[in-house]
Design an enzyme around this catalytic site. Structure first.
Site, PDB file in Angstrom:
ATOM      1  CG  ASN A  37       9.723   8.203  -2.680  1.00  0.00           C
ATOM      2  OD1 ASN A  37      10.251   7.090  -2.683  1.00  0.00           O
ATOM      3  ND2 ASN A  37       9.707   8.980  -1.618  1.00  0.00           N
ATOM      4  CG  HIS A 124       5.453   6.524   6.825  1.00  0.00           C
ATOM      5  ND1 HIS A 124       5.212   7.804   7.268  1.00  0.00           N
ATOM      6  CD2 HIS A 124       6.603   6.582   6.123  1.00  0.00           C
ATOM      7  CE1 HIS A 124       6.165   8.609   6.822  1.00  0.00           C
ATOM      8  NE2 HIS A 124       7.015   7.895   6.129  1.00  0.00           N
ATOM      9  CD  GLU A 170       3.678   2.077   4.591  1.00  0.00           C
ATOM     10  OE1 GLU A 170       4.331   1.992   3.539  1.00  0.00           O
ATOM     11  OE2 GLU A 170       4.193   2.308   5.691  1.00  0.00           O
ATOM     12  CB  SER A 174       7.685   3.301   2.330  1.00  0.00           C
ATOM     13  OG  SER A 174       7.987   3.099   3.698  1.00  0.00           O
ATOM     14  CG  ASP A 199       0.172   5.537   3.706  1.00  0.00           C
ATOM     15  OD1 ASP A 199       0.254   5.890   2.515  1.00  0.00           O
ATOM     16  OD2 ASP A 199       0.887   6.004   4.608  1.00  0.00           O
ATOM     17  CG  HIS A 202       5.755   4.330  -1.288  1.00  0.00           C
ATOM     18  ND1 HIS A 202       6.863   5.009  -1.727  1.00  0.00           N
ATOM     19  CD2 HIS A 202       5.610   4.639   0.020  1.00  0.00           C
ATOM     20  CE1 HIS A 202       7.391   5.690  -0.718  1.00  0.00           C
ATOM     21  NE2 HIS A 202       6.647   5.480   0.346  1.00  0.00           N
ATOM     22  CE  LYS A 232       5.615   8.917  -0.178  1.00  0.00           C
ATOM     23  NZ  LYS A 232       6.563   9.894   0.272  1.00  0.00           N
TER      24      LYS A 232
HETATM   25  C1  LIG Z   1       3.895   5.155   3.490  1.00  0.00           C
HETATM   26  C2  LIG Z   1       4.074   6.624   3.633  1.00  0.00           C
HETATM   27  N1  LIG Z   1       3.077   7.347   4.151  1.00  0.00           N
HETATM   28  C3  LIG Z   1       3.193   8.683   4.300  1.00  0.00           C
HETATM   29  C4  LIG Z   1       4.341   9.348   3.923  1.00  0.00           C
HETATM   30  C5  LIG Z   1       4.445  10.823   4.117  1.00  0.00           C
HETATM   31  O1  LIG Z   1       4.105  11.453   2.930  1.00  0.00           O
HETATM   32  P1  LIG Z   1       4.671  12.908   2.594  1.00  0.00           P
HETATM   33  O2  LIG Z   1       6.085  12.704   2.194  1.00  0.00           O
HETATM   34  O3  LIG Z   1       3.787  13.400   1.513  1.00  0.00           O
HETATM   35  O4  LIG Z   1       4.554  13.734   3.841  1.00  0.00           O
HETATM   36  C6  LIG Z   1       5.391   8.636   3.346  1.00  0.00           C
HETATM   37  C7  LIG Z   1       6.599   9.356   2.868  1.00  0.00           C
HETATM   38  O5  LIG Z   1       7.675   9.158   3.248  1.00  0.00           O
HETATM   39  C8  LIG Z   1       5.270   7.236   3.223  1.00  0.00           C
HETATM   40  O6  LIG Z   1       6.270   6.508   2.728  1.00  0.00           O
END
Ligand SMILES: Cc1ncc(COP(=O)(O)O)c(C=O)c1O
Length: 378
Positions: A37, A124, A170, A174, A199, A202, A232
């Site tokens: 990422n 997520h 999101e 992702s 969120d 990405h 990311k």
């Molecule tokens: C949409 C989303 N939110 C949260 C996370 C978690 O973030 P982190 O990897 O910083 O714990 C991810 C990571 O995989 C994600 O894709």
């Protein structure tokens, strides 16, 4: 009971995963990066490394030494949060050690008993986890369906719901690389006096003016909370929650994953602050990535593949084994492409998740797509 007896059930479970082609194991990094990422190639950037080296030389500590509420509150954390609030256009920001923990933190703390949390079906795992562990009633609605969100809130109210609703989405998904209908979701939120929790894991760094994300228009509103991923496109680790000041104050007082945890390394706060500066000063990184996206989309369409229009290109294979075999063939040809299987993605949609980053060049990308069409003729 023998030690074997104690551990047996884990072996049974792992064998069950293997039978369903769902067993995971840790493998080394190898091949051209079509899996990370690190969209803007910042994880190894000189700018971030130099900022961290200077901070270290000037006495910034590796460890935070405690909770933010105790001695763990380093000046680097506060400096990052002030910078981030200004950068993203929010009233306040709070730095967490990761996006997973930040989702868990927000969703176990801000939605309260009597509230409703409306989750997108493809949100997520960490948002599911937080919602489930929290105190509000939780419903899941079909992916990217603002009408379904509207309907879920209306039904909850009609059924006597008296608290506030929280819409959770999101901005860029992702595993599919598609965008949320943020305008519609914001309208639904306003209509119902609901909160909107976005969120941007990405999207942060990749989209919006200076990389402020897809939700930049909504930052600063009293009903909007945003998660900006720092692990990311920003090439570091952690997550920034941007929100009205009173909500950040509430998190500082009431959020157990914030209160009862050692603060993130102050050096990581320095790295993230440096990444925000790079966002402002090196817009060409975003442009180069968008050029890659355009190239990939054109080539994918020519090969009969569906393009997502973002830096996340899912190639849906369907069955778990097929996805693993295809990923293995591409890996054998020098491309680090990973298969993503359920439960990370819905049953029957195992896929390759091709990630576009500045860690590869355009000819590498074209070579990957050629290899894909040879290994997986449509
Ligand atoms: C949409 C989303 N939110 C949260 C996370 C978690 O973030 P982190 O990897 O910083 O714990 C991810 C990571 O995989 C994600 O894709």
């Amino acid at each position: 009971m023998s030690a074997k007896g104690l551990l047996d059930r884990y072996g049974v479970s792992l064998r069950g995963l293997a039978r369903r082609n769902r067993l995971r194991s840790l493998g080394p990094r190898a091949g051209l990066d079509f899996a990370s990422n690190d969209y803007l190639g910042l994880a190894g950037s000189e700018g971030t490394a130099a900022a961290v080296a200077t901070a270290l030389a000037n006495g910034t500590t590796v460890g935070a030494t405690g909770s933010r509420l105790l001695r763990g509150n380093a000046p680097e954390h506060a400096a990052l949060e002030a910078k981030a609030a200004g950068f993203f256009g929010a009233e306040a920001a709070l730095f967490f050690g990761g996006g997973y923990i930040a989702n868990l933190a927000v969703l176990t703390t801000l939605p309260r008993k009597g509230d409703l949390v409306v989750l997108d079906a493809l949100i997520h795992a960490s948002a599911h986890e937080g919602a489930r562990a929290g105190h509000a009633h939780v419903v899941t609605v079909p992916h990217n369906d603002a009408d379904a969100v509207d309907g879920a809130i209306a039904r909850w109210r009609a059924g006597g719901g008296t608290g506030h609703a929280w819409i959770v989405a999101e901005s860029l998904y992702s595993m599919d690389g598609d965008r949320a209908p943020l305008n519609e979701l914001a309208r639904v939120a306003d209509r119902h006096e609901a909160f909107l929790f976005i969120d941007e894991a990405h999207a942060t760094g990749v989209y919006g003016p200076d990389g402020r994300g897809l939700a930049h228009r909504y930052e600063g509103r009293e009903n909007v909370v945003v998660l900006h991923g720092c692990g990311k496109a920003l090439g570091a680790s952690g997550a920034l929650i941007t929100a009205p000041g009173i909500l950040c104050d509430y998190l500082v007082n009431r959020c157990r994953p914030f209160v009862y945890a050692t603060a993130p390394s102050p050096l990581m706060a320095v790295a993230v602050a440096a990444a925000l500066d790079i966002m402002t000063h090196e817009p060409e990184r975003r442009q180069r990535l968008q050029d890659m996206v355009a190239l990939a989309s054109g080539k994918a369409q020519a090969l009969g593949l569906k393009a997502s229009g973002s830096q996340i290109m899912p190639i849906i294979v369907g069955d778990n084994r097929g996805a693993m075999v295809l990923a293995g063939r591409l890996q054998a040809r020098g491309f680090d492409v990973r298969a993503i299987r359920p439960p990370t993605v819905p049953e029957g949609t195992a896929r390759l998740r091709i990630s576009l980053t500045l860690n590869v060049e355009k000819p590498d990308l074209l070579a990957l797509l050629d290899a894909l069409s040879e290994e997986w003729p449509r």
